[in-house]
Design a protein around this motif. Structure first.
Motif, mmCIF file in Angstrom:
data_model
loop_
_atom_site.group_PDB
_atom_site.id
_atom_site.type_symbol
_atom_site.label_atom_id
_atom_site.label_comp_id
_atom_site.label_asym_id
_atom_site.label_seq_id
_atom_site.Cartn_x
_atom_site.Cartn_y
_atom_site.Cartn_z
ATOM 1 N N ALA A 56 39.191 1.498 83.320
ATOM 2 C CA ALA A 56 38.971 1.070 81.937
ATOM 3 C C ALA A 56 39.368 2.160 80.948
ATOM 4 O O ALA A 56 39.460 1.915 79.747
ATOM 5 C CB ALA A 56 37.507 0.693 81.737
ATOM 6 N N GLY A 57 39.583 3.389 81.444
ATOM 7 C CA GLY A 57 39.947 4.488 80.557
ATOM 8 C C GLY A 57 38.751 5.196 79.947
ATOM 9 O O GLY A 57 38.903 6.161 79.220
ATOM 10 N N ARG A 101 37.803 9.252 80.908
ATOM 11 C CA ARG A 101 38.275 10.437 80.190
ATOM 12 C C ARG A 101 37.420 10.720 78.959
ATOM 13 O O ARG A 101 37.166 11.872 78.613
ATOM 14 C CB ARG A 101 39.747 10.301 79.825
ATOM 15 C CG ARG A 101 40.112 9.091 79.012
ATOM 16 C CD ARG A 101 41.598 9.118 78.636
ATOM 17 N NE ARG A 101 41.961 8.016 77.775
ATOM 18 C CZ ARG A 101 42.461 6.868 78.202
ATOM 19 N NH1 ARG A 101 42.631 6.681 79.492
ATOM 20 N NH2 ARG A 101 42.762 5.908 77.356
ATOM 21 N N VAL A 155 41.853 14.440 86.042
ATOM 22 C CA VAL A 155 41.620 13.083 85.568
ATOM 23 C C VAL A 155 42.817 12.659 84.726
ATOM 24 O O VAL A 155 42.992 13.106 83.605
ATOM 25 C CB VAL A 155 40.315 13.008 84.764
ATOM 26 C CG1 VAL A 155 40.129 11.620 84.196
ATOM 27 C CG2 VAL A 155 39.142 13.372 85.653
ATOM 28 N N THR A 156 43.660 11.837 85.314
ATOM 29 C CA THR A 156 44.878 11.428 84.613
ATOM 30 C C THR A 156 44.841 9.945 84.267
ATOM 31 O O THR A 156 45.839 9.392 83.827
ATOM 32 C CB THR A 156 46.118 11.706 85.479
ATOM 33 O OG1 THR A 156 45.901 11.117 86.757
ATOM 34 C CG2 THR A 156 46.332 13.176 85.660
ATOM 35 N N SER A 157 43.698 9.308 84.496
ATOM 36 C CA SER A 157 43.607 7.869 84.219
ATOM 37 C C SER A 157 43.469 7.640 82.722
ATOM 38 O O SER A 157 42.944 8.488 82.021
ATOM 39 C CB SER A 157 42.407 7.280 84.916
ATOM 40 O OG SER A 157 41.245 7.912 84.451
#
Lengths: 269, 306
Positions: free
Chosen positions: A90-91, A94, A267-269
């Protein structure tokens, strides 16, 4: 943080949908039993089911035994697998980490939320089971019969039911640990859930295979149904303690791995 | 002037790919810093490293005077961030989303939370959105909500990655006004963007990233300073060449570049000789010219290795 995670979990319609679906099966079984009066013979079918026609107060245990092999683990795997990977997809992960929520704190909060879900689910299944059992069947809450055939007082029955609920909860914690670990590996909640379920299916399959007997004592699902032993007279502790120890090792190792992975991950999402 | 973001030799390597390759950012308090670069040049990786989401392979980051990512718990509550696209829980209202985000970390007081949320929602123009769940929001509304989340704790530093994405022209100008307003109030803004026009209108300092390297970092005013030439527009470029023999640097249609930084002097010479002049200006490079000169090719081009 824990309060935030609990709020997120229990404000989500999906959580209650899962719990509702989970209760549908035992209710359906109860209705069928009442209508047909055809109980499985003692020793066959899910544990306790043969006994409920004579004593509805045992139905919570029958309900747990019905959902335990498949439904309950699926529900737990869905929720636990979604916990980190769902936020990543879902983003929102981050933003939580940049807030900063703290990676270890977030993981602990997720674990506690999953634990709360397991407990609420198991307790709701037991409670609905009790309601259904006592309304549909002839209830004799005054006395129960142990699996060994001796009679149990209402108090003994209550204590053992609570213990059984706790034992099932610990077994499900093992599932949750697998799903949570996979959830830190991937950004796909479905992948994490399927991973945990694959482990369980493998474990159940190997358990029935004679060739796998050397590793059978270490399979995560090996002692799941040992909660039945709580209703023997006297209680047969052997498998229960082994089951608890085994789950403790799995949970410990998997959570350590999940923590090690999540706290050092990009964390690259 | 104190430094707000300082990196030294900051690098991130994914396998053999150098996403960010030793950059030294220098953002000072009170800057509106435009962080420019083509898609894939490493902007987002850099922003994520600043916020402790991606761990650097090499190099150091000081954010508001403290070392990241170690001091994240102390520093990040003083930073507001919009990272790539906004994100929220679709089944909850915008207000509930902000409350959850605020409660998820340190530095957000519970007592004045309600008031702060009302304030930032008004500020980004979502004051009247009510209890509608976020999944019913438009892209622009989500962007505004994301910005509201970044502003929730009155941060000293705003790190914004493409903040005007998905907004219509009115929305863009509204957000620009909001950012300038915050900047006047003392907030330092770090704006990552590939929209040159946006950066040119907003920023006081510019850094240009090209394939992981910081190829340019300077004040916008210095980068677009007059070159010492004058641009003359005239329908008769040939006459200009005749009058100002030897001073004509380039002719491009009706546009003539003349050496000499004083347009008035050039004008006087041309008018005296009877050359019609339709336009006259000191020659300044545009930001686009500066960036194109500094950064080679577009980073999404993947050339065959020879």
């Amino acid at each position: 943080m824990i309060a935030v995670e609990l709020r997120k979990l229990f404000r989500r319609p999906r959580t209650w949908a899962i719990i509702a679906v989970l209760n549908a099966l035992p209710v359906l079984v109860a209705v069928l039993l009442v209508l047909t009066d055809l109980a499985p013979r003692p020793g066959e079918g899910p544990p306790f089911l043969s006994a409920v026609l004579t004593n509805g107060a045992l139905y919570p245990l029958a309900a747990l035994a019905i959902v335990l092999p498949l439904f309950l683990p699926i529900a737990v795997a869905v929720v636990a697998g979604d916990s980190v990977a769902g936020e990543a997809q879902a983003g929102t992960l981050r933003y939580l980490l940049a807030r900063p929520a703290g990676r270890t704190r977030l993981l602990v909060a997720k674990l506690v939320a999953v634990l709360a879900f397991v407990l609420v689910t198991v307790v709701v299944v037991a409670a609905v089971g009790y309601l259904v059992g006592t309304t549909l069947f002839e209830a004799r809450p005054g006395a129960g019969t142990s699996v060994s055939g001796t009679s149990l007082t209402a108090e003994e029955l209550a204590v053992r039911t609570v213990l059984a609920v706790g034992y099932v909860g610990v077994s499900m914690l093992g599932v949750a640990a697998f799903a949570l670990f996979f959830s830190t590996l991937t950004d796909s909640p479905l992948g994490a859930t399927m991973g945990a379920l694959a482990v369980l299916v493998t474990s159940s399959l190997l358990f029935t295979l004679d060739a796998a007997s050397p590793i059978a004592p270490y399979l995560p699902t090996r002692y799941w149904l040992a909660f039945v032993d709580l209703f023997r007279d006297p209680i047969l502790w052997r498998d229960i303690t082994r089951g608890l120890a085994l789950q403790a090792v799995y949970v410990g190792v998997l959570l350590a791995a999940a923590w090690a992975n999540f706290t050092t991950k990009d964390v690259t999402s | 002037m104190s430094t707000v973001i300082a990196t030294r030799g900051l690098a991130k390597q994914y396998g053999r790919v150098h996403a960010v390759d030793g950059i030294d950012l220098d953002v000072r308090a009170g800057d509106v810093y435009g962080f420019l670069g083509a898609n894939g040049s490493g902007k987002t990786t850099t922003v994520r490293m600043l916020l402790g989401l991606v761990l650097p392979t090499r190099g150091e980051i000081d954010l508001l005077g403290e070392r990241m990512p170690r001091a994240g718990r102390r520093v990040l509550p003083r930073v507001g961030a919009l990272i790539e696209s906004p994100a929220a829980y679709g089944h909850l209202s915008g207000r509930e989303n902000l409350a959850l985000l605020d409660a998820a970390g340190p530095g957000g007081g519970r007592r004045d939370r309600r008031r702060r949320i009302t304030e930032v929602l008004d500020q980004v123009g979502l004051g009247g959105v009510g209890r509608r769940p976020v999944k019913a929001y438009s892209l622009g509304m989500r962007q505004r909500l994301g910005l509201a989340g970044a502003l929730l704790r009155r941060p000293e530093l705003l790190v914004l990655d493409e903040p005007t994405n998905g907004l219509d022209p009115q929305g863009i100008s509204e957000i620009r006004e909001l950012l300038l307003d915050l900047h006047r109030g003392g907030t330092t803004v770090f704006l990552s963007s590939h929209l040159l026009a946006e950066v040119e209108q907003l920023c006081s300092r510019v850094g240009v990233l090209d394939r992981g390297r910081l190829v340019l970092q300077d004040d916008l005013a210095a980068l677009t300073a007059p070159t010492g030439a004058t641009v003359v527009r005239t329908p008769e470029p040939g006459q200009v060449r005749a009058v100002l023999d030897g001073r004509v640097a380039a002719v491009d249609g009706e546009r003539v570049v003349v050496r000499g930084g004083d347009p008035a002097e050039v004008n006087a010479l041309l008018v005296r000789a009877g050359v019609p002049v339709t336009g006259l200006a000191a020659d300044r490079p545009t930001l686009e010219e500066v960036v194109l000169a500094a950064a080679a090719t577009s980073a999404d081009r993947v050339e065959r290795e020879r």
